[in-house]
Design a protein around this motif. Structure first.
Motif, PDB file in Angstrom:
ATOM      1  N   PRO A 182      70.464 -27.891  83.923  1.00  0.00           N
ATOM      2  CA  PRO A 182      69.289 -27.987  84.201  1.00  0.00           C
ATOM      3  C   PRO A 182      68.556 -29.181  83.613  1.00  0.00           C
ATOM      4  CG  PRO A 182      69.654 -26.684  82.415  1.00  0.00           C
ATOM      5  CD  PRO A 182      70.957 -26.942  82.829  1.00  0.00           C
ATOM      6  N   MET A 183      67.543 -29.688  84.130  1.00  0.00           N
ATOM      7  CA  MET A 183      66.627 -30.775  83.368  1.00  0.00           C
ATOM      8  C   MET A 183      65.555 -30.358  82.754  1.00  0.00           C
ATOM      9  SD  MET A 183      67.576 -34.090  86.109  1.00  0.00           S
ATOM     10  CE  MET A 183      69.265 -34.238  86.726  1.00  0.00           C
ATOM     11  N   VAL A 184      65.014 -30.989  81.756  1.00  0.00           N
ATOM     12  CA  VAL A 184      63.509 -30.549  81.252  1.00  0.00           C
ATOM     13  C   VAL A 184      62.718 -31.756  81.217  1.00  0.00           C
ATOM     14  CG1 VAL A 184      62.614 -29.627  79.194  1.00  0.00           C
ATOM     15  CG2 VAL A 184      64.870 -28.766  80.089  1.00  0.00           C
ATOM     16  N   LEU A 185      61.610 -31.768  81.938  1.00  0.00           N
ATOM     17  CA  LEU A 185      60.677 -32.939  81.765  1.00  0.00           C
ATOM     18  C   LEU A 185      59.406 -32.592  81.031  1.00  0.00           C
ATOM     19  CD1 LEU A 185      60.349 -33.052  85.619  1.00  0.00           C
ATOM     20  CD2 LEU A 185      61.911 -34.300  84.373  1.00  0.00           C
ATOM     21  N   PHE A 233      65.263 -34.555  79.661  1.00  0.00           N
ATOM     22  CA  PHE A 233      66.199 -34.289  78.797  1.00  0.00           C
ATOM     23  C   PHE A 233      67.184 -33.348  79.832  1.00  0.00           C
ATOM     24  CE2 PHE A 233      62.233 -33.788  76.486  1.00  0.00           C
ATOM     25  CZ  PHE A 233      62.495 -34.957  75.609  1.00  0.00           C
ATOM     26  N   TYR A 234      68.887 -33.608  79.729  1.00  0.00           N
ATOM     27  CA  TYR A 234      69.535 -33.105  80.713  1.00  0.00           C
ATOM     28  C   TYR A 234      70.814 -32.921  80.284  1.00  0.00           C
ATOM     29  CZ  TYR A 234      71.101 -37.885  81.004  1.00  0.00           C
ATOM     30  OH  TYR A 234      71.524 -39.074  80.868  1.00  0.00           O
ATOM     31  N   VAL A 235      71.779 -32.198  80.634  1.00  0.00           N
ATOM     32  CA  VAL A 235      73.059 -32.000  80.436  1.00  0.00           C
ATOM     33  C   VAL A 235      73.819 -33.194  81.135  1.00  0.00           C
ATOM     34  CG1 VAL A 235      75.060 -30.352  80.361  1.00  0.00           C
ATOM     35  CG2 VAL A 235      72.760 -29.488  80.227  1.00  0.00           C
ATOM     36  N   THR A 236      74.668 -33.709  80.571  1.00  0.00           N
ATOM     37  CA  THR A 236      75.675 -34.827  81.018  1.00  0.00           C
ATOM     38  C   THR A 236      76.885 -34.616  80.725  1.00  0.00           C
ATOM     39  OG1 THR A 236      75.707 -37.189  81.214  1.00  0.00           O
ATOM     40  CG2 THR A 236      75.032 -36.394  78.937  1.00  0.00           C
ATOM     41  N   ASP A 237      78.026 -35.210  81.659  1.00  0.00           N
ATOM     42  CA  ASP A 237      79.290 -35.460  81.261  1.00  0.00           C
ATOM     43  C   ASP A 237      79.695 -36.764  81.156  1.00  0.00           C
ATOM     44  OD1 ASP A 237      79.074 -36.523  83.893  1.00  0.00           O
ATOM     45  OD2 ASP A 237      80.551 -35.326  84.905  1.00  0.00           O
ATOM     46  N   LYS A 238      78.758 -37.724  81.008  1.00  0.00           N
ATOM     47  CA  LYS A 238      78.858 -39.125  80.705  1.00  0.00           C
ATOM     48  C   LYS A 238      78.629 -39.532  79.081  1.00  0.00           C
ATOM     49  CE  LYS A 238      77.011 -40.202  85.049  1.00  0.00           C
ATOM     50  NZ  LYS A 238      77.802 -41.040  85.749  1.00  0.00           N
ATOM     51  N   TYR A 239      79.839 -39.703  78.440  1.00  0.00           N
ATOM     52  CA  TYR A 239      79.955 -39.777  76.880  1.00  0.00           C
ATOM     53  C   TYR A 239      78.813 -40.853  76.476  1.00  0.00           C
ATOM     54  CZ  TYR A 239      81.762 -40.484  72.518  1.00  0.00           C
ATOM     55  OH  TYR A 239      81.940 -40.595  71.100  1.00  0.00           O
TER      56      TYR A 239
END
Length: 103
Positions: free
Chosen positions: A52-55, A67-73
């Motif tokens: 998800p993303m949160v605005l 705000f978001y979930v990422t796999d980019k270090y």
């Protein structure tokens, strides 16, 4: 008010929404399936296709923070300034995103 951007059938999205409900927080949600233009825009901003993303929006409904979930270090826990005066913070897990947006 918490503004969620979700994908239908996404388990991380479901977990975030359930936690917000459990805590009795006020929120609204948008599914990418209903507003693909918004999701395409958000994905291009943060260079990520994960949800998800949160605005965080202002009174004019302009996005101020994302705000978001990422796999980019290099995105994890870093505040990044994006175009249109939007700031973004990536989290490595939905649990960390939940912890941040519900405090």
């Amino acid at each position: 008010m918490i503004n969620l951007v979700l994908l239908e059938g996404c388990q991380k999205c479901k977990k975030l929404e359930e936690e917000i409900k459990k805590r009795g927080l006020s929120y609204m949600k948008t599914y990418c399936e209903d507003d693909s233009g918004l999701c395409d825009y958000l994905e291009s901003l943060v260079d990520s296709y994960q949800y998800p993303m949160v605005l965080n929006v202002n009174s004019n409904n302009d996005i101020r923070q994302l705000f978001y979930v990422t796999d980019k270090y290099d995105h994890i826990n870093n505040t990044r300034d994006l175009k249109n005066n939007i700031q973004a913070i990536g989290f490595y897990s939905v649990d960390k995103l939940i912890e941040f947006v519900t405090k």
